[in-house]
Design a protein around this motif. Structure first.
Motif, PDB file in Angstrom:
ATOM      1  N   ASN A  11       0.878  -1.179  -0.092  1.00 14.38           N
ATOM      2  CA  ASN A  11       0.033  -0.070  -0.197  1.00 14.38           C
ATOM      3  C   ASN A  11       0.966   1.155  -0.119  1.00 14.38           C
ATOM      4  O   ASN A  11       1.935   1.239   0.402  1.00 14.38           O
ATOM      5  N   MET A  12       0.287   2.289  -0.641  1.00 11.24           N
ATOM      6  CA  MET A  12       0.919   3.673  -0.536  1.00 11.24           C
ATOM      7  C   MET A  12       0.066   4.812  -0.383  1.00 11.24           C
ATOM      8  O   MET A  12      -1.290   4.652  -0.606  1.00 11.24           O
ATOM      9  N   CYS A  13       0.555   5.956   0.155  1.00 11.14           N
ATOM     10  CA  CYS A  13      -0.379   6.964   0.101  1.00 11.14           C
ATOM     11  C   CYS A  13      -1.018   7.520  -1.110  1.00 11.14           C
ATOM     12  O   CYS A  13      -0.321   7.263  -2.175  1.00 11.14           O
ATOM     13  N   VAL A  14      -1.994   8.282  -0.883  1.00 12.27           N
ATOM     14  CA  VAL A  14      -2.884   8.707  -2.275  1.00 12.27           C
ATOM     15  C   VAL A  14      -1.838   9.693  -3.112  1.00 12.27           C
ATOM     16  O   VAL A  14      -1.824   9.735  -4.366  1.00 12.27           O
ATOM     17  N   GLU A  15      -0.739  10.200  -2.523  1.00 15.45           N
ATOM     18  CA  GLU A  15       0.225  10.965  -3.249  1.00 15.45           C
ATOM     19  C   GLU A  15       1.263  10.312  -3.903  1.00 15.45           C
ATOM     20  O   GLU A  15       2.054  10.831  -4.786  1.00 15.45           O
ATOM     21  N   GLN A  17     -11.514   5.721   2.879  1.00 12.72           N
ATOM     22  CA  GLN A  17     -12.569   5.921   4.253  1.00 12.72           C
ATOM     23  C   GLN A  17     -13.752   5.731   4.130  1.00 12.72           C
ATOM     24  O   GLN A  17     -14.540   5.440   5.046  1.00 12.72           O
ATOM     25  N   ILE A  18     -14.306   6.092   2.768  1.00 12.94           N
ATOM     26  CA  ILE A  18     -15.826   5.458   2.433  1.00 12.94           C
ATOM     27  C   ILE A  18     -16.390   4.125   2.870  1.00 12.94           C
ATOM     28  O   ILE A  18     -17.225   3.865   3.542  1.00 12.94           O
ATOM     29  N   ASN A  19     -15.462   3.297   2.211  1.00 17.67           N
ATOM     30  CA  ASN A  19     -15.632   1.855   2.595  1.00 17.67           C
ATOM     31  C   ASN A  19     -15.359   1.613   4.117  1.00 17.67           C
ATOM     32  O   ASN A  19     -15.699   0.730   4.695  1.00 17.67           O
ATOM     33  N   ALA A  69       8.425  -1.414   5.368  1.00 15.75           N
ATOM     34  CA  ALA A  69       9.721  -1.218   6.096  1.00 15.75           C
ATOM     35  C   ALA A  69       9.336  -0.881   7.464  1.00 15.75           C
ATOM     36  O   ALA A  69       8.829  -1.299   8.225  1.00 15.75           O
ATOM     37  N   GLU A  70       9.485   0.692   7.685  1.00 14.08           N
ATOM     38  CA  GLU A  70       9.125   1.078   8.863  1.00 14.08           C
ATOM     39  C   GLU A  70       7.771   1.909   9.207  1.00 14.08           C
ATOM     40  O   GLU A  70       7.425   2.042  10.340  1.00 14.08           O
ATOM     41  N   TYR A  71       6.774   1.437   8.255  1.00 19.39           N
ATOM     42  CA  TYR A  71       5.450   2.041   8.258  1.00 19.39           C
ATOM     43  C   TYR A  71       4.376   0.848   7.879  1.00 19.39           C
ATOM     44  O   TYR A  71       3.195   1.259   7.635  1.00 19.39           O
ATOM     45  N   PRO A  72       4.766  -0.542   8.282  1.00 17.59           N
ATOM     46  CA  PRO A  72       3.826  -1.466   7.893  1.00 17.59           C
ATOM     47  C   PRO A  72       2.501  -1.271   8.455  1.00 17.59           C
ATOM     48  O   PRO A  72       1.417  -1.642   8.160  1.00 17.59           O
ATOM     49  N   LEU A  73       2.362  -0.957   9.829  1.00 17.47           N
ATOM     50  CA  LEU A  73       1.365  -0.843  10.714  1.00 17.47           C
ATOM     51  C   LEU A  73       0.596   0.579  10.967  1.00 17.47           C
ATOM     52  O   LEU A  73      -0.439   0.560  11.451  1.00 17.47           O
ATOM     53  N   LEU A  74       1.075   1.466  10.239  1.00 15.16           N
ATOM     54  CA  LEU A  74       0.405   2.705  10.253  1.00 15.16           C
ATOM     55  C   LEU A  74      -0.839   2.818   9.425  1.00 15.16           C
ATOM     56  O   LEU A  74      -0.811   2.449   8.213  1.00 15.16           O
ATOM     57  N   ASP A  75      -1.903   3.655   9.896  1.00 16.65           N
ATOM     58  CA  ASP A  75      -3.097   3.689   9.199  1.00 16.65           C
ATOM     59  C   ASP A  75      -3.095   5.257   8.290  1.00 16.65           C
ATOM     60  O   ASP A  75      -3.779   5.374   7.564  1.00 16.65           O
ATOM     61  N   HIS A  76      -2.135   6.035   8.701  1.00 17.76           N
ATOM     62  CA  HIS A  76      -2.043   7.538   7.931  1.00 17.76           C
ATOM     63  C   HIS A  76      -0.563   7.639   7.704  1.00 17.76           C
ATOM     64  O   HIS A  76       0.307   7.237   8.386  1.00 17.76           O
ATOM     65  N   ARG A  77      -0.289   8.461   6.895  1.00 17.07           N
ATOM     66  CA  ARG A  77       0.924   9.001   6.273  1.00 17.07           C
ATOM     67  C   ARG A  77       1.519   9.783   7.553  1.00 17.07           C
ATOM     68  O   ARG A  77       0.833  10.855   7.824  1.00 17.07           O
ATOM     69  N   PRO A  78       3.042   9.585   7.751  1.00 18.17           N
ATOM     70  CA  PRO A  78       3.434  10.555   8.954  1.00 18.17           C
ATOM     71  C   PRO A  78       3.480  11.960   8.747  1.00 18.17           C
ATOM     72  O   PRO A  78       3.492  12.435   9.505  1.00 18.17           O
ATOM     73  N   THR A  79       3.765  12.253   7.360  1.00 20.94           N
ATOM     74  CA  THR A  79       4.161  13.632   7.096  1.00 20.94           C
ATOM     75  C   THR A  79       2.918  14.391   6.893  1.00 20.94           C
ATOM     76  O   THR A  79       2.616  15.513   7.613  1.00 20.94           O
ATOM     77  N   CYS A  80       1.897  13.906   6.053  1.00 20.19           N
ATOM     78  CA  CYS A  80       0.625  14.721   5.803  1.00 20.19           C
ATOM     79  C   CYS A  80      -0.644  14.175   6.513  1.00 20.19           C
ATOM     80  O   CYS A  80      -1.712  14.812   6.227  1.00 20.19           O
ATOM     81  N   ASN A  81      -0.581  13.104   7.148  1.00 27.37           N
ATOM     82  CA  ASN A  81      -1.687  12.349   7.727  1.00 27.37           C
ATOM     83  C   ASN A  81      -2.579  12.133   6.666  1.00 27.37           C
ATOM     84  O   ASN A  81      -4.024  11.738   6.966  1.00 27.37           O
TER      85      ASN A  81
END
Length: 92
Positions: free
Chosen positions: A10-14, A39-41, A21-33
């Motif tokens: 997965n990757m952020c919309v941008e 989110q609709i689904n 790697a260091e972000y496998p469990l995050l649900d939001h991008r660390p820099t722009c959130n």
């Protein structure tokens, strides 16, 4: 066809952060959130359906090379550069 599968991450919309790697469990991008999942689904399913907004595929190089070297004709072609480089170096 070749039996070589791709890895999907997965990757952020941008497209600037991969959730690996260091972000496998995050649900939001660390820099722009920005959100990782649609989110609709996600909201409509009471946080059960996690469909990524964007994903990218990578195909590992190792299995590709192993497949090429299994065929004797292709293996010979794969050695072309090495053989010609050695011949050039002998002439120098």
């Amino acid at each position: 066809m070749s039996g070589i599968g791709s890895n999907v991450d997965n990757m952020c919309v941008e497209g600037c952060t991969a959730f690996m790697a260091e972000y496998p469990l995050l649900d939001h991008r660390p820099t722009c959130n920005s959100h990782r999942y649609d989110q609709i689904n996600f909201d409509a399913s009471n946080s059960k359906v996690k469909s990524p907004i964007k994903a990218f595929h990578t195909i590992p190089l190792g299995p590709q090379l192993q497949t090429l070297y299994q065929d004797p004709c292709r293996a010979t072609h794969m050695q072309y550069r090495d053989e010609h480089t050695r011949n050039i170096l002998k002439k120098l």
